[in-house]
Design an enzyme around this catalytic site. Structure first.
Site, PDB file in Angstrom:
ATOM      1  N   GLY A   1       1.621   2.336  15.038  1.00 36.88           N
ATOM      2  CA  GLY A   1       2.633   2.235  13.996  1.00 36.88           C
ATOM      3  C   GLY A   1       3.656   3.331  14.154  1.00 36.88           C
ATOM      4  O   GLY A   1       3.287   4.497  14.161  1.00 36.88           O
TER       5      GLY A   1
ATOM      6  N   ASN B   1      -5.471   0.235   6.785  1.00 34.69           N
ATOM      7  CA  ASN B   1      -5.077  -0.535   7.962  1.00 34.69           C
ATOM      8  C   ASN B   1      -5.559  -1.961   7.734  1.00 34.69           C
ATOM      9  O   ASN B   1      -6.761  -2.185   7.566  1.00 34.69           O
ATOM     10  CB  ASN B   1      -5.732   0.065   9.209  1.00 34.69           C
ATOM     11  CG  ASN B   1      -5.463  -0.739  10.486  1.00 34.69           C
ATOM     12  OD1 ASN B   1      -6.196  -0.622  11.449  1.00 34.69           O
ATOM     13  ND2 ASN B   1      -4.422  -1.546  10.507  1.00 34.69           N
ATOM     14  N   GLY B   2      -4.636  -2.905   7.696  1.00 33.10           N
ATOM     15  CA  GLY B   2      -5.023  -4.303   7.482  1.00 33.10           C
ATOM     16  C   GLY B   2      -4.037  -5.004   6.583  1.00 33.10           C
ATOM     17  O   GLY B   2      -2.898  -4.557   6.425  1.00 33.10           O
TER      18      GLY B   2
END
Ligand code: SF4
Length: 489
Positions: free
Chosen positions: A42, A117-118
């Site tokens: 990211g 995260n997800g």
């Protein structure tokens, strides 16, 4: 106009990397180093939150970790022995500082910081219900839903409230949560996104990938298991580490694309080297789709391990036929198509002397829109290649991801629009082949994909979206996906 580099645009993009430290002086500095190792997950924004025993401190900024967290004054302003950090692309929620994580709230029980995260696939429905009941959202991020579910839970202890919140959310989540009592690290029951645990002296470290443990000098201890909550509390004589599994067990379905592209090749997952698996995919590709040629050439950098595997299996020499400049930033000023194309050549250039008159096999990890492949194949033709054969170290990407990966809408996926012949024509290659889905599973040590109960999420290839809902609830899942599909169109 500012634009990200066109080569990077034609990959699926992992959305986030997370990192947590419990029990180390200068925890924020360690978190900055860890996030630096996770930067490939990211690159839009980064944030760190620390806790000094009395209060929480946060620094969040747009841009890379280096540049935001390499200044002494920034790290000094994040004191404490507990810290968590996050790097992100945007999944849900526009790109804005208010969506940059860790997100933080003062709850009845005290401070609560979360790095996620997800992607929570039922976030919109939950958000509507919460807003109707009076919740006031500060961001447009799906992650904030977790905070409001914890805040409004009727359970008494923070842990029970947190578990109550998790039981209401669907989708993919690896989370690191920081409270005044310590840290909770957890993965969703399917374990779609990764999370590992390590130790550095007495400190406990959590990270999306083992490479972040390596970079801070921590030793890998184990992965956080799907559906597991690891709770670390700081005490006067060390930490107490507890593990609980509050969910009904389901067969895990971790993301197979971590093996294809997202994870760094120097990471270890499930006791296997990502680099070795990628070489294995390349070897499998050579077995399934051989072609008579002079050179095997990787599309840098992500095609390199598979190209080595293809070359070793086929006996065709591996050569660097495309040279990548390491001095071109991801972002550059591009006032129009002409300059944008120049930008492409600035980053990658054909090794003309090597290519001229040769039959080349190009190896890349995936084809998303096909724009990268088209330009790279053209680059080989322009350099005088006699034939250009493209081999892809993943099956055709035909479906969007709803689990925290930035995918273009389905209509823009080349493999959704065209069959292999059509794609071959589109990229102007002499031939094109993808590794089969069974071949991909073989490279991961399985005989083939188990269609009834596959070991991984492979939905972007197969359209078989994993869910924790029971069969009776399938219509709800379909509705959620339909809703999400509408949103990404
Ligand atoms: Fe990974 Fe599944 Fe998303 Fe594909 S659909 S990127 S396999 S989580």
């Amino acid at each position: 106009m500012l634009t990200t580099h066109p080569y990077d645009d034609d990959h699926l993009r992992e959305e986030c990397g997370i990192f947590g430290v419990v029990g180390s002086e200068g925890a924020a500095a360690l978190a900055a180093l860890g996030l630096h190792a996770l930067q490939h997950r990211g690159q839009e924004a980064a944030g760190i939150t620390s806790f000094d025993g009395r209060q929480f401190h946060t620094h969040r900024a747009m841009g890379h970790v280096a540049g935001n967290f390499d200044r002494d004054d920034v790290i000094r302003a994040l004191p404490g022995t507990i810290a968590t950090g996050h790097v992100r692309y945007s999944t849900t929620g526009e790109t804005a500082l208010r969506n940059v994580q860790p997100l933080y709230a003062e709850l009845q029980s005290g401070g609560f910081a979360v790095a996620h995260n997800g992607n929570i696939s039922n976030a919109m429905k939950l958000r509507r219900d919460l807003v109707r009941r009076g919740s006031i959202f500060q961001s447009t991020s799906d992650t904030e839903t977790i905070i409001h579910l914890v805040a409004t839970s009727s359970y008494r202890t923070l842990l029970d409230r947190f578990i109550d919140a998790l039981k209401q959310i669907e989708g993919a989540y690896s989370l690191i949560v920081m409270t005044p009592e310590g840290v909770i690290a957890c993965r969703d029951p399917l374990g779609i996104r990764p999370l590992v645990m390590g130790r550095l002296d007495d400190a406990i470290i959590f990270a999306s990938e083992t490479v972040a443990l390596d970079v801070v000098g921590a030793t890998f201890e184990r992965q956080v298991e799907p559906g597991e909550l690891v709770i670390v509390q700081e005490g006067s004589d060390g930490h107490e580490v507890r593990s609980i599994r509050p969910f009904a067990p389901v067969a895990p379905r971790p993301c197979i694309f971590e093996w294809v592209y997202f994870s760094r090749p120097d990471s270890i997952s499930d006791d296997r080297s990502v680099y070795d698996v990628r070489k294995g995919i390349g070897a499998q590709l050579a077995i399934e789709s051989p072609v008579d040629a002079d050179l095997v050439i990787p599309v840098p950098d992500s095609g390199v391990p598979a190209a080595i595997g293809y070359a070793q299996q086929s006996g065709i020499p591996f050569e660097l036929g495309i040279i990548r400049s390491h001095y071109v930033g991801r972002t550059f000023i591009s006032p129009g198509d002409k300059v944008r194309h120049l930008g492409v050549k600035l980053k990658h250039n054909a090794n003309r002397a090597l290519i001229k008159g040769k039959r080349v096999i190009l190896i890349d990890d995936s084809i998303v829109r096909g724009t990268t492949s088209l330009k790279i194949v053209q680059m080989m033709h322009d350099a005088g290649a006699a034939e250009v054969h493209m081999r892809i170290a993943s099956p055709p990407t035909r479906h969007s991801c709803f689990y925290g990966v930035d995918t273009p809408e389905r209509a823009k996926l080349l493999a959704h629009k065209l069959d292999i012949e059509g794609m071959t024509d589109f990229i102007h290659a002499d031939s094109l082949a993808f590794v089969s889905i069974d071949g991909l599973y073989k490279a991961l040590g399985e005989a083939q994909r188990a269609d009834i109960r596959p070991s991984y999420c492979d939905a972007c290839f197969t359209g078989d979206y994993p869910t924790t809902l029971t069969d009776q609830d399938d219509s709800a899942t379909v509705d959620q996906f339909a809703m999400l599909a509408e949103r990404v169109m």
